[in-house]
Write a protein that holds these residues in place. Structure first.
Motif, mmCIF file in Angstrom:
data_model
loop_
_atom_site.group_PDB
_atom_site.id
_atom_site.type_symbol
_atom_site.label_atom_id
_atom_site.label_comp_id
_atom_site.label_asym_id
_atom_site.label_seq_id
_atom_site.Cartn_x
_atom_site.Cartn_y
_atom_site.Cartn_z
ATOM 1 N N HIS A 340 28.327 -19.109 -29.120
ATOM 2 C CA HIS A 340 27.337 -19.289 -30.196
ATOM 3 C C HIS A 340 27.882 -18.845 -31.538
ATOM 4 N N ARG A 341 28.677 -17.810 -31.553
ATOM 5 C CA ARG A 341 29.275 -17.361 -32.818
ATOM 6 C C ARG A 341 30.199 -18.437 -33.396
ATOM 7 N N GLU A 343 29.931 -21.590 -32.872
ATOM 8 C CA GLU A 343 29.079 -22.672 -33.397
ATOM 9 C C GLU A 343 28.469 -22.303 -34.746
ATOM 10 N N VAL A 344 28.055 -21.036 -34.907
ATOM 11 C CA VAL A 344 27.500 -20.601 -36.206
ATOM 12 C C VAL A 344 28.565 -20.694 -37.283
ATOM 13 N N GLU A 385 18.597 -25.202 -37.995
ATOM 14 C CA GLU A 385 19.510 -24.901 -36.872
ATOM 15 C C GLU A 385 20.144 -23.503 -37.004
ATOM 16 N N LEU A 386 20.418 -23.139 -38.299
ATOM 17 C CA LEU A 386 20.983 -21.807 -38.525
ATOM 18 C C LEU A 386 20.005 -20.710 -38.095
ATOM 19 N N ARG A 388 17.687 -20.963 -35.904
ATOM 20 C CA ARG A 388 17.642 -20.969 -34.430
ATOM 21 C C ARG A 388 18.853 -20.248 -33.849
ATOM 22 N N GLY A 389 20.051 -20.469 -34.478
ATOM 23 C CA GLY A 389 21.247 -19.763 -34.009
ATOM 24 C C GLY A 389 21.132 -18.263 -34.198
ATOM 25 N N ARG A 390 20.513 -17.886 -35.390
ATOM 26 C CA ARG A 390 20.308 -16.439 -35.594
ATOM 27 C C ARG A 390 19.361 -15.833 -34.538
ATOM 28 N N GLU A 392 18.929 -16.908 -31.525
ATOM 29 C CA GLU A 392 19.672 -16.806 -30.271
ATOM 30 C C GLU A 392 20.641 -15.602 -30.285
ATOM 31 N N ALA A 393 21.222 -15.326 -31.509
ATOM 32 C CA ALA A 393 22.117 -14.155 -31.621
ATOM 33 C C ALA A 393 21.355 -12.850 -31.393
#
Length: 625
Positions: A340-341, A343-344, A385-386, A388-390, A392-393
């Motif tokens: 995931h990192r 991908e971010v 999306e960012l 959402r990624g945060r 998930e982090a």
């Protein structure tokens, strides 16, 4: 107390019972007189109770002629006697009255105390006896303790119970012996009748010192109520020498009887002591059994703790497996987080490029407005999306914290497991120390029991066995030597140790002193000596040794052997360095050390009878060349 008033009362009671054949016990005066008279004899009975002695003698097959002082006794004596003579024994011509008959036994009972001239009576009796006939009498002892104490208290001797008013003559042992000697008789048997009167006596009121009374009680004559005599007439001139010889034999017999009495008393005392030791040993055995039970309980506790330790080890293994599983899951989560990192980071780079494109699009404001709007929409989408990624982090961070907590719990479980191991080790060490202490106590108790047995054997051996050995009359142990020791017998004959006048016996207890034997043997390179050794209590330790002593009284060599290796069925060989033995003047010393048990060896002894003391000793051994 006389025969007429005491001993014959029991005899009359037994004769008038349902069983008329019952005889008095051999320990009563009447019973002992009957034993002295014997069976199937021609008996002249004088002065006894008609209802007792005459009937008892007839019951034993004797042919009885009775002399009674009164006519009243004739009718009572007639059924049991071949003839009854009535009259005063001192006035009757007994030889004429009996028709010149001769008798095997003349029984006078206690008549000698009731006549005026007992010496003349004995001389008249001598003419009525067969050449091998004897006189049997029972005479009260005026030296009895009750008589002495009555006279010391100022009372009449008739109050003592030994004498009565019908007695005209009084006798001690010496007076009685002198009476028979002067009448030409030799006493072949002089027995004592003892009773409980010696332990009693009148109250002296402190007039006599207690030490004097105690000395009187310990005098053998004080415990003797009657003397029982059997005597043969010994005519002159050889009669005097025979009487002297008989007196010496009688005195020796009395000494042996006194020694036997003392030995029996000592045996009884030692038997009581041995019983006390046996009770103490039984108590020690109970203690040992209790300690063994405690030891078994300790073993059960140790076994239980071992099972618990195995359970803890199994639980630790299970927790270790769970920890490894959690570590694997944590590694998978970490890999997902890294993905995931990446991908971010990729999204961020894309955003930067779009920003550059947006800046270029502003410059083309009018031309590219539509494209700008589209770029903004796409930018909004990227922002979503960012976010959402945060989110998930953040979830991954939460899972990472939970994994750290699991690691902390695992470390705590490890710490608890180590503490459990330490506690188990401490408990097991304490139980092992307790078990060792208890085992040492058991070993100490067993050693004490062994020591008590050895001391009992030593005491029994020192006080009893020597006296008992002479009383057994076992004079020579030559034929009792085990077959395995035949070489000792062969060499004893070859070396000249076994000689006439010597007997094979046990030596003194080597605990008390060593023994030195003459060794007149010539032998080169002698390497040892073989002995026959007997240990009273096996397994108590100690050492037996020998020394060769030269004519100049110097110890040339010596050898030792543990007593635990000794057997009384085999010769005991004690080795020393090779030595030349030169013959006369050499000696062999045998000794023991550190042995709580009595130890003896067989030796040749030459004794002098009757003192029973070894004057000469020779070894029973074989020299090993």
């Amino acid at each position: 107390m006389s025969i007429d008033s005491t001993a014959n009362d029991a005899a009359r009671a037994s004769l008038h019972s349902e069983d008329a054949n019952v005889l008095p016990a051999p320990t009563t005066i009447t019973g002992r007189l009957l034993m002295m008279v014997g069976r199937d004899k021609a008996v002249l009975e004088m002065g006894g109770e008609v209802e007792s002695l005459s009937q008892l003698l007839a019951a034993r097959g004797c042919r009885v002629v009775s002399v009674q002082p009164h006519a009243e006794g004739r009718n009572r004596a007639q059924p049991n006697c071949e003839r009854v003579i009535v009259g005063d024994v001192e006035l009757l011509d007994l030889e004429r009255e009996t028709g010149g008959a001769q008798f095997d036994v003349v029984l006078v009972a206690d008549l000698l105390t009731r006549v005026k001239d007992p010496g003349a009576l004995l001389m008249n009796i001598a003419r009525l006896l067969h050449p091998f006939g004897c006189v049997v009498a029972a005479v009260p002892n005026v030296a009895h303790l009750s008589v002495r104490l009555s006279m010391l208290a100022g009372r009449s001797p008739y109050d003592s119970g030994v004498t009565n008013s019908s007695h005209l003559r009084f006798y001690t042992r010496d007076v009685l012996v002198s009476l028979f000697d002067e009448a030409g008789f030799g006493i072949v048997r002089l027995d004592r009748q003892q009773d409980a009167v010696a332990s009693a006596g009148p109250d002296l009121g402190g007039f006599v010192m207690p030490d004097l009374v105690e000395a009187l009680r310990n005098d053998p004559d004080s415990r003797t109520s009657h003397f029982l005599v059997a005597a043969h007439h010994l005519p002159s001139p050889a009669g005097g020498a025979l009487r002297v010889a008989l007196n010496e034999l009688r005195e020796h017999r009395e000494e042996l009887q006194a020694e036997a009495t003392r030995a029996a008393r000592t045996i009884d005392e030692l038997r009581i002591e041995v019983q006390g030791y046996q009770r103490e040993i039984e108590q020690h055995q109970d203690t040992v059994r209790a300690l063994n039970a405690q030891s078994r309980r300790r073993d059960e506790i140790v076994e239980s703790l071992s099972l618990q330790l195995d359970q803890h080890r199994a639980e630790f293994s299970r927790m270790t497996g769970v920890l490894e599983q959690n570590r694997g899951e944590l590694g998978a989560v970490t890999a997902e987080l890294d993905r995931h990192r990446v991908e971010v980071a990729t999204a961020t780079d894309q955003l930067q490029r779009e920003r550059f494109e947006s800046a270029r699009a502003r410059a083309e404001a009018e031309v590219l407005k539509a494209e700008l709007e589209r770029g903004r929409a796409e930018s909004e989408m990227l922002k979503t999306e960012l976010e959402r990624g945060r989110a998930e982090a953040e979830v991954l961070k939460t899972e990472l914290v939970e994994s750290a907590m699991l690691e902390t719990q695992l470390e705590m479980l490890k710490t608890e497991l180590e503490q459990g191991r330490a506690e188990s080790k401490n408990i097991i060490a304490g139980q092992q120390q307790s078990l060792l202490a208890e085992r040492e106590a058991v070993a100490s108790a067993r050693a004490r029991a062994c020591r008590v047995a050895a001391e009992a054997a030593a005491l029994r051996d020192s006080r009893v066995m020597r006296v008992a050995r002479w009383l057994r009359g076992d004079l020579d142990l030559w034929e009792r030597v085990p077959a395995e020791s035949a070489v000792l017998k062969r060499d004893a004959i070859q070396y000249g140790f076994r000689r006439n006048g010597y007997a094979l016996r046990e030596s003194v207890n080597l605990q008390r002193a060593s023994i030195v034997y003459p060794l007149p043997v010539r032998l080169n390179s002698a390497r040892g000596v073989a002995l026959q050794v007997a240990v009273a209590v096996q397994g108590c330790g100690g050492v037996i040794g020998v020394e060769l002593i030269s004519p100049s009284n110097e110890v040339v060599t010596r050898g030792t052997l543990s007593l635990d290796l000794v057997s009384d069925q085999l010769p005991t060989v004690i080795q020393f360095k090779p030595t030349d033995i030169g013959g006369d003047g050499w000696g062999l010393r045998v000794f023991i050390t550190d042995s709580p048990s009595p130890v003896r060896i067989l030796e040749f002894q030459r004794y002098i009878v009757p003192i029973q003391r070894a004057l000469f000793r020779r070894p029973f051994c074989s020299i090993v060349g």
